[in-house]
Design a protein around this motif. Sequence first.
Motif, short mmCIF file in Angstrom:
data_model
loop_
_atom_site.label_atom_id
_atom_site.label_comp_id
_atom_site.label_asym_id
_atom_site.label_seq_id
_atom_site.Cartn_x
_atom_site.Cartn_y
_atom_site.Cartn_z
N PHE A 7 86.97 57.31 -64.54
CA PHE A 7 87.36 56.07 -63.86
C PHE A 7 86.12 55.27 -63.46
O PHE A 7 86.03 54.06 -63.71
CB PHE A 7 88.19 56.43 -62.63
N LEU A 8 85.13 55.95 -62.88
CA LEU A 8 83.92 55.26 -62.43
C LEU A 8 83.08 54.79 -63.61
O LEU A 8 82.47 53.71 -63.56
CB LEU A 8 83.11 56.18 -61.53
N GLN A 9 83.04 55.58 -64.69
CA GLN A 9 82.31 55.15 -65.89
C GLN A 9 82.93 53.87 -66.45
O GLN A 9 82.22 52.93 -66.84
CB GLN A 9 82.32 56.26 -66.95
N ALA A 10 84.27 53.83 -66.51
CA ALA A 10 84.96 52.63 -67.00
C ALA A 10 84.67 51.43 -66.09
O ALA A 10 84.47 50.31 -66.58
CB ALA A 10 86.47 52.89 -67.08
N MET A 11 84.64 51.67 -64.78
CA MET A 11 84.35 50.58 -63.84
C MET A 11 82.94 50.04 -64.07
O MET A 11 82.72 48.82 -64.11
CB MET A 11 84.52 51.08 -62.40
N ALA A 12 81.98 50.95 -64.23
CA ALA A 12 80.59 50.52 -64.47
C ALA A 12 80.47 49.81 -65.81
O ALA A 12 79.76 48.80 -65.93
CB ALA A 12 79.66 51.73 -64.41
N ASP A 13 81.16 50.30 -66.84
CA ASP A 13 81.13 49.64 -68.16
C ASP A 13 81.72 48.24 -68.07
O ASP A 13 81.22 47.30 -68.68
CB ASP A 13 81.92 50.47 -69.18
N ALA A 14 82.80 48.10 -67.29
CA ALA A 14 83.44 46.79 -67.12
C ALA A 14 82.47 45.82 -66.44
O ALA A 14 82.39 44.64 -66.82
CB ALA A 14 84.72 46.93 -66.30
N ALA A 15 81.73 46.31 -65.45
CA ALA A 15 80.77 45.45 -64.77
C ALA A 15 79.63 45.04 -65.69
O ALA A 15 79.16 43.90 -65.66
CB ALA A 15 80.24 46.17 -63.52
N ARG A 16 79.18 45.97 -66.54
CA ARG A 16 78.05 45.66 -67.44
C ARG A 16 78.45 44.69 -68.53
O ARG A 16 77.66 43.84 -68.94
CB ARG A 16 77.53 46.97 -68.07
N THR A 17 79.69 44.81 -69.04
CA THR A 17 80.10 43.99 -70.18
C THR A 17 80.85 42.73 -69.79
O THR A 17 80.99 41.81 -70.60
CB THR A 17 81.02 44.82 -71.10
N GLY A 18 81.36 42.70 -68.55
CA GLY A 18 82.18 41.56 -68.15
C GLY A 18 83.57 41.59 -68.75
O GLY A 18 84.30 40.60 -68.68
N GLN A 19 83.95 42.70 -69.35
CA GLN A 19 85.25 42.85 -70.00
C GLN A 19 86.14 43.81 -69.21
O GLN A 19 85.64 44.79 -68.64
CB GLN A 19 85.08 43.40 -71.43
N ARG A 20 87.45 43.54 -69.19
CA ARG A 20 88.39 44.51 -68.63
C ARG A 20 88.45 45.73 -69.55
O ARG A 20 88.55 45.57 -70.78
CB ARG A 20 89.78 43.90 -68.44
N TRP B 187 66.70 60.37 -54.31
CA TRP B 187 67.72 60.50 -55.36
C TRP B 187 68.72 59.36 -55.32
O TRP B 187 69.37 59.06 -56.33
CB TRP B 187 68.44 61.85 -55.28
N ARG B 188 68.85 58.70 -54.18
CA ARG B 188 69.77 57.56 -54.10
C ARG B 188 69.19 56.32 -54.76
O ARG B 188 69.89 55.32 -54.94
CB ARG B 188 70.10 57.26 -52.64
N LEU B 189 67.90 56.36 -55.13
CA LEU B 189 67.24 55.19 -55.73
C LEU B 189 67.05 55.37 -57.23
O LEU B 189 66.15 54.76 -57.83
CB LEU B 189 65.90 54.94 -55.02
N ARG B 190 67.88 56.20 -57.83
CA ARG B 190 67.86 56.37 -59.30
C ARG B 190 69.29 56.19 -59.80
O ARG B 190 70.20 56.87 -59.35
CB ARG B 190 67.35 57.77 -59.67
N ASP B 191 69.46 55.26 -60.74
CA ASP B 191 70.78 55.04 -61.34
C ASP B 191 70.83 55.61 -62.75
O ASP B 191 69.90 55.41 -63.55
CB ASP B 191 71.08 53.53 -61.42
N GLY B 192 71.92 56.31 -63.06
CA GLY B 192 72.17 56.78 -64.42
C GLY B 192 73.26 55.94 -65.05
O GLY B 192 73.51 54.80 -64.66
N ARG B 193 73.94 56.51 -66.05
CA ARG B 193 75.01 55.77 -66.74
C ARG B 193 76.10 55.38 -65.74
O ARG B 193 76.71 54.33 -65.85
CB ARG B 193 75.60 56.63 -67.86
N ILE B 194 76.39 56.25 -64.81
CA ILE B 194 77.24 55.89 -63.68
C ILE B 194 76.31 55.70 -62.48
O ILE B 194 75.72 56.66 -61.99
CB ILE B 194 78.28 56.99 -63.36
N PRO B 195 76.10 54.46 -62.02
CA PRO B 195 75.14 54.24 -60.93
C PRO B 195 75.48 55.08 -59.69
O PRO B 195 76.65 55.39 -59.41
CB PRO B 195 75.29 52.74 -60.65
N THR B 196 74.45 55.41 -58.94
CA THR B 196 74.60 56.35 -57.83
C THR B 196 75.58 55.86 -56.77
O THR B 196 76.31 56.66 -56.18
CB THR B 196 73.22 56.62 -57.20
N VAL B 197 75.63 54.54 -56.53
CA VAL B 197 76.56 54.06 -55.49
C VAL B 197 78.02 54.33 -55.89
O VAL B 197 78.87 54.54 -55.02
CB VAL B 197 76.32 52.57 -55.20
N TYR B 198 78.30 54.35 -57.19
CA TYR B 198 79.65 54.71 -57.64
C TYR B 198 79.93 56.19 -57.32
O TYR B 198 81.01 56.55 -56.87
CB TYR B 198 79.79 54.52 -59.15
#
Length: 388
Positions: free
Chosen positions: A369-382, A193-204
Amino acid sequence: MTDTPLHATPATPRKLQIGFIGGGINSAVGRAHFGAVQLDGIYELAAGCFSRDAGINHDSARFYGVAPQRVYDTAEALIAGEASRLDAVVILTPTSDHLQPLLAALQAGLPVICEKALVADLDDARQVSAVQQQTQGFLAMTYNYTGYPCLREMKAIVDSGRLGRLCHLRADMPQEGFLRQDRSGKPMQPQAWRLRDGRIPTVYLDLGTHLHQIVHYLTRLPATSVAAFHASYGHFPEVIDYVNASVEFSDGIHGSFTFGKAMLGQRNGLKIALYGDQASVEWLQTEPEILRLYYKDGSIEILDRGGDMPVAAQSRYNRFKSGHPAGYVEAFANLYQDIHHCLLAYRQHGRWQSGEVFGADFASSGLAFLQAMADAARTGQRVPLTAP
């Protein structure tokens, strides 16, 4: 925060009966929670559906001392059979499997204690919030690190104003598991289960959620925006294993968050540092009984549980005297004591409140908070954040 005795009180002559969903003996989380609930004699693990594997399920029951007639093949069967008998159910399955048993327990009127993260994404969190509001059910999260006495001491130092005006902070949780090899040179294999990422990746969900909760616990600061970078550097390119984020909080306070599982040499390097204009303070999980304070005049002060620590010196945190470090399981046990008080308050008044125990609303804000962090990483935008 109450300096309570380490045993059931006269007002609670019996132990609270709990059941596990997940947490078989083949899981680290199951053994950690079992050890914690045993430590102070205020809970009894009375029932369980510990694993989908029938052999592990029944082996776990024997190991934990649960009667065979109270072992169930499915979470649904456990909730149907035990809702009127248990004081609470503890959900210890992988995060992606939390939702259905969580909803079923709330709808059955069974209080829930849930291992972090609450659920895997915001849509699931909205379902939980809706059902909890409808049922007015009990739901407490287990973020164990803020059960460490020194983190609670650190919060008291922040609240006292000893650091002066908080300027910035650093929250790191580096680990190495996704880049380590075994003695034969093969990659160490994480759980599937740690090797599957969803909209919020598992490490987050696995590590970032701890940092969000710890920083909130210590500062109560609302985050206003986040920029981030994430990548995969380990043996498993299909999942994110490194995150670095810049978080802006209110009053211009800046936070640096770094976490991941591809940092060799770091078994679990959880470290929290808060920098004020009068002093700074830091805590490292691998030195759990020490706080270091650094002052403007260059002096350095090291506090430990055997010295001047008004919070960490409380009897409830001293099952073992200083010099015999309290650690991971004891931190869980401290939190289970707090949850015990919350459960009793809920049973008596239908509501509960705690500065140490966090519920579904906070957990949902953490997912946002984590969804916003992942979105920021994917888009390169604050990405801006709104108050929950």
